[in-house]
Design a protein around this motif. Structure first.
Motif, short mmCIF file in Angstrom:
data_model
loop_
_atom_site.label_atom_id
_atom_site.label_comp_id
_atom_site.label_asym_id
_atom_site.label_seq_id
_atom_site.Cartn_x
_atom_site.Cartn_y
_atom_site.Cartn_z
N SER A 75 -4.28 0.91 3.32
CA SER A 75 -5.25 -0.19 3.33
C SER A 75 -6.66 0.28 3.66
O SER A 75 -6.87 1.31 4.30
CB SER A 75 -4.81 -1.23 4.37
N HIS A 118 0.65 -5.55 12.06
CA HIS A 118 0.84 -6.37 10.88
C HIS A 118 1.33 -7.77 11.26
O HIS A 118 2.28 -7.91 12.04
CB HIS A 118 1.87 -5.72 9.94
N THR A 170 0.85 -1.21 0.00
CA THR A 170 0.00 0.00 0.00
C THR A 170 0.87 1.25 0.00
O THR A 170 0.92 1.99 -0.98
CB THR A 170 -0.92 0.00 1.23
#
Ligand code: TXA
Ligand code: MG
Length: 337
Positions: free
Chosen positions: A178, A64, A32
Motif C-alpha cells: 500500500s 488493518h 496488495t
C-alpha cells in the motif's frame, strides 16, 4: 509448529479469524500483497509476528480495520483531510499514519507514537477482520528483506513451520504494498512509500503531495527516516540486481558486454523480440509491472540467477512504486544510459 493451509471458504475464513482472535499468527490475503496477521492489541501475538519475519523491533506494523470509521477507536486525532481521503480511497491500498492512542501497544507501533491505519478491499481479508472482531496488525508475509509474497505459495515458502496457518485467497491484485502517507499540514500529505494510490490520485483530494526524498535515493549519513522501513534493505532476492535506466538499444549493449553465467535480464513485455540473451519479462505497463515484479524476483532466485539487469520502469503513476521497490532491491545501484 505445523502450518495449515486454509481455503477462502466461509468455514476457513471463520477458522482464520478464530485463530487470530486466540493470539495466533495467520498468513492472510490482501489486494496488495499477503500479510502476516495478528491481533494488533495482543502484545504476545504481535511479538510472534516480528519473530516469524525476523523483523527489527523498531519497524512498525500497519493496523488493518474493516471500516475507516473504526480508526477513531485507536487514534488520538484524525485530521479532516484523512476523512476526505478515506471517502475516496478506503477500502483500498492506502495507509494513513495517525497519532495512536493507548489501545495500540508500543510493540505494534515499533515504539512510535503513531500508527499506520489501512482498510483493505480484499473481500476475504475484510471477512477475517470482521469475524475476528480485532484490529489486525499485518506486515507483508515475507521473511524480512525478501520480496513480498503475492500468492499463498510464496507465504508457505517463507513461513512454513513458523506460523499457525496460511489462507489462500488467490493472487494479490496490485502486487506492491500500500501507499503509506503522513500529514504535513491541513491540505498536504507526504508519501512515505509509493503504491497503487498514486501521487496523481492523491492530488485529486490534497492541495499538495510531497514525495519523501527517501523514496528515490539512499538516506545520507545522519539523515533520519520518517518511515523506519526506509532505512532497511528491502525486497532483495539473492541475485545481485542492477537497474538500468534508458532505451532498449542501450540496455542490450550493456547486456552484450556483461553477459555470462547466471546473468539474466528483466525486461518489458514487447522487448523480447530480437533479444538474444537469457531474460524474463515483467509486464508492458506500470500496473502489470507492479503485479509481476515480486513474483519474477522470486522466480529468478529459484533458477539460480546470479546477476539481473532490470529495465527501469517509468516514475509516474504506479510506476513510482515499482521504481521504489526496484531501487531498493538493487541496493541503489543504477546505470543511467
Ligand atoms: O499493503 C500493505 O501495506 C501490506 C499489506 C499486508 O497490508 N503491509 C505491509 O506492511 O506492507 P509492512 O510492515 O511490510 O510495511 C509497512 C511499512 C514499513 O515501511 C513501515 O516502516 C511503514 O509502513 N510504517 C508503518 N507504520 C508506520 C508509522 N507509524 N510511521 C511511519 N511509517 C510506518
Ligand atoms: Mg514489508
Amino acid at each position: 509448529m505445523e502450518t495449515i493451509l486454509l481455503s477462502d471458504s466461509a468455514e476457513d475464513v471463520s477458522a482464520a479469524a478464530e485463530l487470530i482472535k486466540n493470539g495466533e499468527v495467520v498468513g492472510i490475503p490482501t489486494e496488495t500483497v499477503y500479510g502476516l496477521g495478528a491481533d494488533a492489541c495482543n502484545e504476545a501475538a504481535v511479538r510472534a509476528v516480528f519473530a516469524a519475519k525476523g523483523r527489527p523491533a523498531d519497524n512498525p506494523l500497519i493496523v488493518h480495520l474493516a471500516d475507516f470509521s473504526q480508526a477513531a477507536h485507536y487514534t488520538l486525532f484524525i485530521p479532516p483531510l484523512a476523512y476526505k481521503l478515506a471517502e475516496r480511497f478506503c477500502p483500498g491500498p492506502l495507509t494513513m499514519v495517525l497519532p495512536k492512542n493507548e489501545k495500540i501497544p508500543m510493540v505494534t507501533s515499533g515504539g512510535l507514537d503513531t500508527v499506520g491505519i489501512r482498510v483493505p478491499s480484499h473481500p476475504v481479508m475484510h471477512g477475517i477482520i470482521e469475524r475476528s472482531g480485532c484490529p489486525i496488525a499485518a506486515p507483508s508475509a515475507n521473511i524480512s528483506g525478501l520480496p513480498s509474497p503475492t500468492c499463498a505459495e510464496h507465504v508457505m515458502k517463507d513461513m512454513n513451520g513458523r506460523i499457525s496457518a496460511v489462507l489462500d485467497g488467490g493472487d494479490s491484485k496490485f502486487g506492491v504494498e500500500s501507499t503509506v502517507i503522513s500529514f504535513d499540514s491541513d491540505d498536504t500529505v507526504r508519501i512515505l512509500r509509493p503504491g497503487a494510490v498514486t501521487r496523481e490520485m492523491l492530488l485529486g483530494v490534497c492541495r499538495e503531495v510531497v514525495i519523501d526524498p527517501a523514496i528515490l535515493r539512499e538516506l545520507k549519513e545522519g539523515e533520519k527516516a520518517v518511515s523506519p522501513g526506509m532505512k532497511y534493505k528491502h525486497y532483495s532476492p539473492k541475485a545481485d540486481i542492477i537497474m538500468v535506466e534508458g532505451e532498449l538499444e542501450g540496455f542490450k549493449e550493456i547486456i552484450s558486454r556483461n553477459n555470462g553465467e547466471g546473468v539474466y535480464s528483466l525486461i518489458f513485455d514487447g522487448d523480447e523480440k530480437d533479444f538474444p540473451y537469457r531474460h524474463f519479462t515483467y509486464g508492458a505497463d506500470s500496473s502489470e509491472q507492479a503485479h509481476w515484479l515480486f513474483q519474477r524476483l522470486r522466480e529468478l532466485d529459484e533458477i539460480g540467477a546470479k546477476k539481473v539487469y532490470v529495465r527501469a520502469p517509468l516514475k509516474d503513476g504506479v510506476g513510482l512504486a515499482v521504481y521504489n521497490r526496484l531501487i531498493r532491491a538493487a541496493g541503489f545501484e543504477v546505470i543511467r544510459i
